[in-house]
Scaffold this motif. Structure first.
Motif, PDB file in Angstrom:
ATOM      1  N   UNK A 158      42.367  46.601 106.163  1.00  0.00           N
ATOM      2  CA  UNK A 158      40.971  46.816 106.534  1.00  0.00           C
ATOM      3  C   UNK A 158      40.800  48.270 106.976  1.00  0.00           C
ATOM      4  N   UNK A 159      39.891  48.962 106.308  1.00  0.00           N
ATOM      5  CA  UNK A 159      39.655  50.376 106.645  1.00  0.00           C
ATOM      6  C   UNK A 159      38.157  50.644 106.503  1.00  0.00           C
ATOM      7  N   UNK A 160      37.364  50.225 107.483  1.00  0.00           N
ATOM      8  CA  UNK A 160      35.908  50.410 107.382  1.00  0.00           C
ATOM      9  C   UNK A 160      35.519  51.878 107.493  1.00  0.00           C
ATOM     10  N   UNK A 161      34.347  52.196 106.995  1.00  0.00           N
ATOM     11  CA  UNK A 161      33.847  53.565 107.109  1.00  0.00           C
ATOM     12  C   UNK A 161      33.487  53.893 108.556  1.00  0.00           C
ATOM     13  N   UNK A 162      33.091  52.891 109.307  1.00  0.00           N
ATOM     14  CA  UNK A 162      32.889  53.065 110.748  1.00  0.00           C
ATOM     15  C   UNK A 162      32.881  51.691 111.402  1.00  0.00           C
ATOM     16  N   UNK A 163      32.993  51.698 112.708  1.00  0.00           N
ATOM     17  CA  UNK A 163      32.973  50.473 113.504  1.00  0.00           C
ATOM     18  C   UNK A 163      32.192  50.797 114.765  1.00  0.00           C
ATOM     19  N   UNK A 164      31.181  49.970 115.079  1.00  0.00           N
ATOM     20  CA  UNK A 164      30.367  50.282 116.252  1.00  0.00           C
ATOM     21  C   UNK A 164      30.012  49.012 117.014  1.00  0.00           C
TER      22      UNK A 164
ATOM     23  N   UNK B 270      45.273  31.210 107.731  1.00  0.00           N
ATOM     24  CA  UNK B 270      45.487  31.402 109.164  1.00  0.00           C
ATOM     25  C   UNK B 270      46.206  32.716 109.425  1.00  0.00           C
ATOM     26  N   UNK B 271      45.867  33.326 110.527  1.00  0.00           N
ATOM     27  CA  UNK B 271      46.455  34.606 110.886  1.00  0.00           C
ATOM     28  C   UNK B 271      47.926  34.439 111.261  1.00  0.00           C
ATOM     29  N   UNK B 272      48.771  35.332 110.719  1.00  0.00           N
ATOM     30  CA  UNK B 272      50.186  35.366 111.089  1.00  0.00           C
ATOM     31  C   UNK B 272      50.406  36.637 111.900  1.00  0.00           C
ATOM     32  N   UNK B 273      50.641  36.530 113.203  1.00  0.00           N
ATOM     33  CA  UNK B 273      50.747  37.716 114.052  1.00  0.00           C
ATOM     34  C   UNK B 273      52.005  38.529 113.763  1.00  0.00           C
ATOM     35  N   UNK B 274      51.913  39.809 114.082  1.00  0.00           N
ATOM     36  CA  UNK B 274      53.052  40.705 113.948  1.00  0.00           C
ATOM     37  C   UNK B 274      53.203  41.238 112.536  1.00  0.00           C
ATOM     38  N   UNK B 275      53.973  42.313 112.377  1.00  0.00           N
ATOM     39  CA  UNK B 275      54.205  42.885 111.034  1.00  0.00           C
ATOM     40  C   UNK B 275      55.118  41.975 110.229  1.00  0.00           C
ATOM     41  N   UNK B 276      54.604  41.430 109.147  1.00  0.00           N
ATOM     42  CA  UNK B 276      55.355  40.524 108.297  1.00  0.00           C
ATOM     43  C   UNK B 276      55.413  41.088 106.878  1.00  0.00           C
TER      44      UNK B 276
ATOM     45  N   UNK C 184      35.605  39.874 107.851  1.00  0.00           N
ATOM     46  CA  UNK C 184      35.352  38.642 108.608  1.00  0.00           C
ATOM     47  C   UNK C 184      36.635  38.088 109.192  1.00  0.00           C
ATOM     48  N   UNK C 185      37.711  38.065 108.392  1.00  0.00           N
ATOM     49  CA  UNK C 185      38.982  37.547 108.878  1.00  0.00           C
ATOM     50  C   UNK C 185      39.535  38.422 110.009  1.00  0.00           C
ATOM     51  N   UNK C 186      39.456  39.731 109.819  1.00  0.00           N
ATOM     52  CA  UNK C 186      39.969  40.659 110.830  1.00  0.00           C
ATOM     53  C   UNK C 186      39.222  40.468 112.154  1.00  0.00           C
ATOM     54  N   UNK C 187      37.904  40.343 112.080  1.00  0.00           N
ATOM     55  CA  UNK C 187      37.104  40.170 113.299  1.00  0.00           C
ATOM     56  C   UNK C 187      37.433  38.843 113.967  1.00  0.00           C
ATOM     57  N   UNK C 188      37.599  37.786 113.160  1.00  0.00           N
ATOM     58  CA  UNK C 188      37.875  36.465 113.716  1.00  0.00           C
ATOM     59  C   UNK C 188      39.263  36.422 114.369  1.00  0.00           C
ATOM     60  N   UNK C 189      40.249  37.066 113.734  1.00  0.00           N
ATOM     61  CA  UNK C 189      41.615  37.056 114.252  1.00  0.00           C
ATOM     62  C   UNK C 189      41.710  37.843 115.557  1.00  0.00           C
ATOM     63  N   UNK C 190      40.885  38.864 115.701  1.00  0.00           N
ATOM     64  CA  UNK C 190      40.930  39.648 116.927  1.00  0.00           C
ATOM     65  C   UNK C 190      40.397  38.831 118.095  1.00  0.00           C
TER      66      UNK C 190
ATOM     67  N   UNK D  42      46.160  46.632 109.271  1.00  0.00           N
ATOM     68  CA  UNK D  42      46.804  45.711 108.334  1.00  0.00           C
ATOM     69  C   UNK D  42      47.108  44.400 109.051  1.00  0.00           C
ATOM     70  N   UNK D  43      46.769  43.277 108.430  1.00  0.00           N
ATOM     71  CA  UNK D  43      47.112  41.978 109.002  1.00  0.00           C
ATOM     72  C   UNK D  43      47.527  41.031 107.883  1.00  0.00           C
ATOM     73  N   UNK D  44      48.150  39.902 108.269  1.00  0.00           N
ATOM     74  CA  UNK D  44      48.694  38.964 107.298  1.00  0.00           C
ATOM     75  C   UNK D  44      48.146  37.568 107.564  1.00  0.00           C
ATOM     76  N   UNK D  45      48.015  36.787 106.496  1.00  0.00           N
ATOM     77  CA  UNK D  45      47.547  35.401 106.618  1.00  0.00           C
ATOM     78  C   UNK D  45      48.387  34.512 105.715  1.00  0.00           C
ATOM     79  N   UNK D  46      48.467  33.234 106.092  1.00  0.00           N
ATOM     80  CA  UNK D  46      49.223  32.286 105.271  1.00  0.00           C
ATOM     81  C   UNK D  46      48.312  31.640 104.233  1.00  0.00           C
TER      82      UNK D  46
END
Length: 250
Positions: free
Chosen positions: A199-205, A183-189, A244-250, A175-179
């Motif tokens: 984000x819950x993909x079926x797999x990640x490789x 833009x990514x807002x870090x931490x649990x908000x 895309x957002x999750x990958x970019x924020x990481x 779970x992530x947050x954006x304004x």
């Protein structure tokens, strides 16, 4: 005993042989490879297992019998809902189009967990999870498994890539947050002015490939979203944007 089709339809092939239940097997390297593949992906059909590990000189029927031995001994499991998975809808008749489906059993989880130094694998209630899986989840799981198998086989044939890892399961849920500006807002908000993304993909490789510089390699990372036409287009596109957002924020 009836035919293989009749036995599967009536569930007899989904019952372990009481004479071999809990049998201690001397695991071969091919056995361990099968267990590792079942560890990496939730479900595998028999034909996918044959494709991944290859049939010995004695042929695929030998491998089918070995899968049965691993199942009877508790190293592999067979989700019971696949009885319905193999019956034509509305007919009550076995359609014979799908192969037996396998999942990791309790003893197999312990063996592969010890080999891969995964201390949690042996403690998970694998067979209870397999009993709870639905027919729709079996179909979805096999769709993901075909991606896994195709990827493995493609990388095996070429010399330009190597599978670094393949992950499935709850650990991928993020779970992530954006304004308002995206833009990514870090931490649990938990603010009303923030967008919440799950984000819950079926797999990640990840795949290791040759780098532009000689002697170096780069990593390419992918999310897998297996949709069996069960979600509308708007939801599907929203999920892809969140990846895309999750990958970019990481």
């Amino acid at each position: 005993m009836g035919t293989i089709e009749e036995d599967l339809y009536h569930g007899r092939r989904l019952a372990r042989d009481p004479g071999r239940r809990g049998e201690a097997l001397a695991l071969t390297e091919r056995d361990r490879e099968i267990l590792r593949h079942c560890y990496h992906t939730r479900l595998l059909s028999a034909d996918l297992i044959v494709a991944l590990v290859g049939a010995p000189d004695t042929g695929s029927q030998w491998l089918m019998r070995r899968l049965r031995r691993l199942y009877d001994a508790g190293y592999l499991d067979r989700p019971h809902r696949q009885v319905h998975h193999n019956v034509a809808p509305g007919s009550g008749r076995f359609q014979g189009l799908n192969k037996l489906v396998y999942a990791l059993g309790t003893k197999g989880a312990a063996a592969v967990g010890e080999e891969l130094h995964d201390t949690t694998s042996g403690r998970l209630r694998w067979e209870q999870k397999n009993r709870e899986i639905t027919a729709l989840q079996i179909n979805h799981g096999l769709m993901v498994a075909r991606v896994y198998t195709s990827l493995r086989l493609a990388l095996r044939k070429g010399q330009n890539g190597e599978l670094i890892f393949w992950h499935e399961g709850q650990s991928l849920k993020t779970t992530f947050f954006s304004n308002a500006a995206g833009e990514h807002v870090p931490g649990p908000q938990a603010r009303e002015d923030l967008g919440r993304h799950v984000v819950y993909p079926d797999s990640y490789f990840g795949i290791s490939v040759p780098h532009d510089e000689p002697g170096k390699r780069a990593g390419l990372y992918y999310f897998v979203e297996a949709d069996r036409s069960t979600m509308d287009l708007a939801r599907y596109l929203r999920k892809l944007k969140d990846y895309c957002k999750c990958y970019r924020f990481k």
